[in-house]
Design a protein around this motif. Structure first.
Motif, short mmCIF file in Angstrom:
data_model
loop_
_atom_site.label_atom_id
_atom_site.label_comp_id
_atom_site.label_asym_id
_atom_site.label_seq_id
_atom_site.Cartn_x
_atom_site.Cartn_y
_atom_site.Cartn_z
N PRO A 9 -17.63 6.30 22.32
CA PRO A 9 -18.18 7.27 21.60
C PRO A 9 -16.95 7.84 20.70
O PRO A 9 -16.03 8.05 20.89
N GLY A 10 -17.30 8.14 19.20
CA GLY A 10 -16.29 8.71 18.34
C GLY A 10 -15.52 7.77 17.53
O GLY A 10 -14.62 8.11 16.78
N ASP A 11 -15.76 6.28 17.66
CA ASP A 11 -15.22 5.36 16.91
C ASP A 11 -15.32 5.67 15.41
O ASP A 11 -14.46 5.37 14.74
N GLU A 12 -16.37 6.12 14.87
CA GLU A 12 -16.57 6.57 13.63
C GLU A 12 -16.07 7.48 13.22
O GLU A 12 -15.74 7.88 12.07
N TYR A 26 -1.53 13.69 14.47
CA TYR A 26 -2.37 14.55 15.67
C TYR A 26 -3.75 14.41 15.43
O TYR A 26 -4.17 14.76 14.24
N VAL A 27 -4.62 13.76 16.52
CA VAL A 27 -5.96 13.76 16.37
C VAL A 27 -6.51 15.29 16.48
O VAL A 27 -6.15 15.92 17.65
N GLU A 28 -7.03 15.74 15.35
CA GLU A 28 -7.92 17.13 15.89
C GLU A 28 -9.44 16.89 16.02
O GLU A 28 -10.19 15.94 15.59
N LYS A 29 -9.98 17.85 16.81
CA LYS A 29 -11.30 17.83 17.40
C LYS A 29 -12.26 18.24 16.04
O LYS A 29 -12.10 18.91 15.45
N GLU A 30 -13.33 17.11 15.84
CA GLU A 30 -14.06 17.37 14.83
C GLU A 30 -15.56 17.38 15.62
O GLU A 30 -15.96 16.41 16.35
N GLY A 31 -16.25 18.30 15.23
CA GLY A 31 -17.63 18.64 15.77
C GLY A 31 -17.54 18.89 17.34
O GLY A 31 -16.63 19.47 17.94
N ASP A 32 -18.75 18.40 18.06
CA ASP A 32 -18.92 18.96 19.33
C ASP A 32 -18.06 17.85 20.29
O ASP A 32 -17.97 18.04 21.64
N ARG A 33 -17.58 16.67 19.96
CA ARG A 33 -17.06 15.65 20.77
C ARG A 33 -15.50 15.61 20.33
O ARG A 33 -15.13 15.22 19.26
N GLY A 34 -14.71 15.62 21.41
CA GLY A 34 -13.14 15.25 21.11
C GLY A 34 -12.78 13.63 20.84
O GLY A 34 -13.72 13.03 21.42
N ALA A 35 -11.66 13.34 20.28
CA ALA A 35 -11.14 12.03 20.42
C ALA A 35 -10.92 11.47 21.77
O ALA A 35 -10.82 12.34 22.58
N PHE A 36 -11.06 10.25 22.07
CA PHE A 36 -10.60 9.62 23.19
C PHE A 36 -9.19 10.03 23.68
O PHE A 36 -8.50 9.71 23.12
N TYR A 37 -9.36 10.60 24.84
CA TYR A 37 -7.89 11.30 25.38
C TYR A 37 -7.28 10.19 26.22
O TYR A 37 -7.74 9.53 27.27
N GLY A 59 0.98 3.46 16.91
CA GLY A 59 -0.09 2.50 16.60
C GLY A 59 -1.32 3.13 17.15
O GLY A 59 -2.44 3.30 16.56
N ALA A 60 -1.33 3.52 18.43
CA ALA A 60 -2.55 3.94 19.23
C ALA A 60 -2.86 5.28 18.74
O ALA A 60 -4.16 5.62 18.06
N VAL A 61 -1.99 6.19 18.18
CA VAL A 61 -2.30 7.43 17.60
C VAL A 61 -2.60 7.39 16.28
O VAL A 61 -3.65 8.09 15.90
N ASP A 62 -2.24 6.33 15.64
CA ASP A 62 -2.79 6.22 13.85
C ASP A 62 -4.10 5.53 14.21
O ASP A 62 -4.70 5.65 13.06
N GLY A 63 -4.32 4.85 15.43
CA GLY A 63 -5.58 4.34 15.21
C GLY A 63 -6.73 5.33 15.70
O GLY A 63 -7.96 4.82 15.48
N GLY A 64 -6.40 6.57 15.96
CA GLY A 64 -7.34 7.70 16.37
C GLY A 64 -7.44 8.02 17.87
O GLY A 64 -8.21 8.85 18.13
N LEU A 65 -6.56 7.73 18.75
CA LEU A 65 -6.60 8.15 20.01
C LEU A 65 -5.82 9.37 20.10
O LEU A 65 -4.83 9.82 19.58
N ASP A 66 -6.40 10.00 21.00
CA ASP A 66 -6.01 11.52 21.26
C ASP A 66 -4.71 11.46 22.34
O ASP A 66 -5.17 11.38 23.58
N ILE A 67 -3.53 11.27 21.95
CA ILE A 67 -2.14 10.84 23.07
C ILE A 67 -1.17 12.03 22.84
O ILE A 67 -0.60 12.04 21.70
N PRO A 68 -1.08 12.87 23.86
CA PRO A 68 -0.01 13.85 23.68
C PRO A 68 1.44 13.03 23.30
O PRO A 68 1.68 12.36 24.13
N HIS A 69 2.03 13.49 22.44
CA HIS A 69 3.36 12.92 22.18
C HIS A 69 4.29 13.92 21.35
O HIS A 69 3.88 14.92 20.77
#
Length: 187
Positions: A9-12, A26-37, A59-69
């Motif tokens: 969920p959240g790929d779009e 950095y991926v920021e939360k949009e709506g009621d669901r956060g990005a895949f952590y 590459g993973a962060v630029d792809g939309g994953l929420d990874i603390p770094h």
């Protein structure tokens, strides 16, 4: 990103970075669901600055994953100034360092260039074409991020074996007799 990512969920919603810029993202939360952590687990991989594992992280962060770094381990970070140069990181992402090395070898030692970049030469890839090639690869991944399935071997096909076949007793005795005869012939 692995093949399961489009199914999550959240790929779009969390598409990540569209163009290769090298900028910190950095991926920021949009709506009621956060990005895949996710959490980066390097295992036994050495985590020196500029290591390949941090390229995977970028590459993973630029792809939309929420990874603390932190950007302190990315290429382009200057420890002395405490600044991150996104342009230097982008040049690594698009292969400018490879292009520069290819051009240096081409100018100084053409034999080493031919030996080291034989596959590139066979494909007709010159140093000035690398950046476009990498950008096209990024665009192709963005267009279809699902990994293509592996080719299935036809029915009855055997995998190549590098294991030496076991010899029968008769074959072993014959081999010993041949070696014995060769040794005695030398004396």
């Amino acid at each position: 990103i692995n093949a399961e990512w489009p199914l999550l969920p959240g790929d779009e919603t969390y598409t990540g970075v569209e163009a290769v810029t090298g900028e910190d993202y950095y991926v920021e939360k949009e709506g009621d669901r956060g990005a895949f952590y996710c959490v980066l687990d390097t295992g036994l991989v050495r985590t020196s600055s500029g290591a390949r594992v941090f390229g995977v992280l970028k590459g993973a962060v630029d792809g939309g994953l929420d990874i603390p770094h932190s950007n302190k381990r990315f290429p382009g970070y200057n420890d002395e100034k405490g600044e991150y140069d996104a342009g230097a990181h982008r040049s690594r992402i698009v292969g400018s360092h490879i292009s520069n090395y290819m051009q240096t070898l081409l100018d100084e030692d053409e034999e080493a260039y031919k030996r080291q970049f034989a596959t590139y030469r066979k494909e007709g890839i010159m140093p000035d074409m690398l950046e476009d090639m990498y950008i096209k690869a990024h665009e192709a991944i963005r267009a279809d991020p699902v990994a293509s399935p592996k080719k299935v071997q036809p029915e009855g096909a055997k995998a190549k074996s590098y294991k030496k076949q076991r010899m029968s007793l008769q074959q072993r005795k014959g081999r010993v007799a041949q070696q014995k005869a060769a040794f005695l012939a030398l004396q």
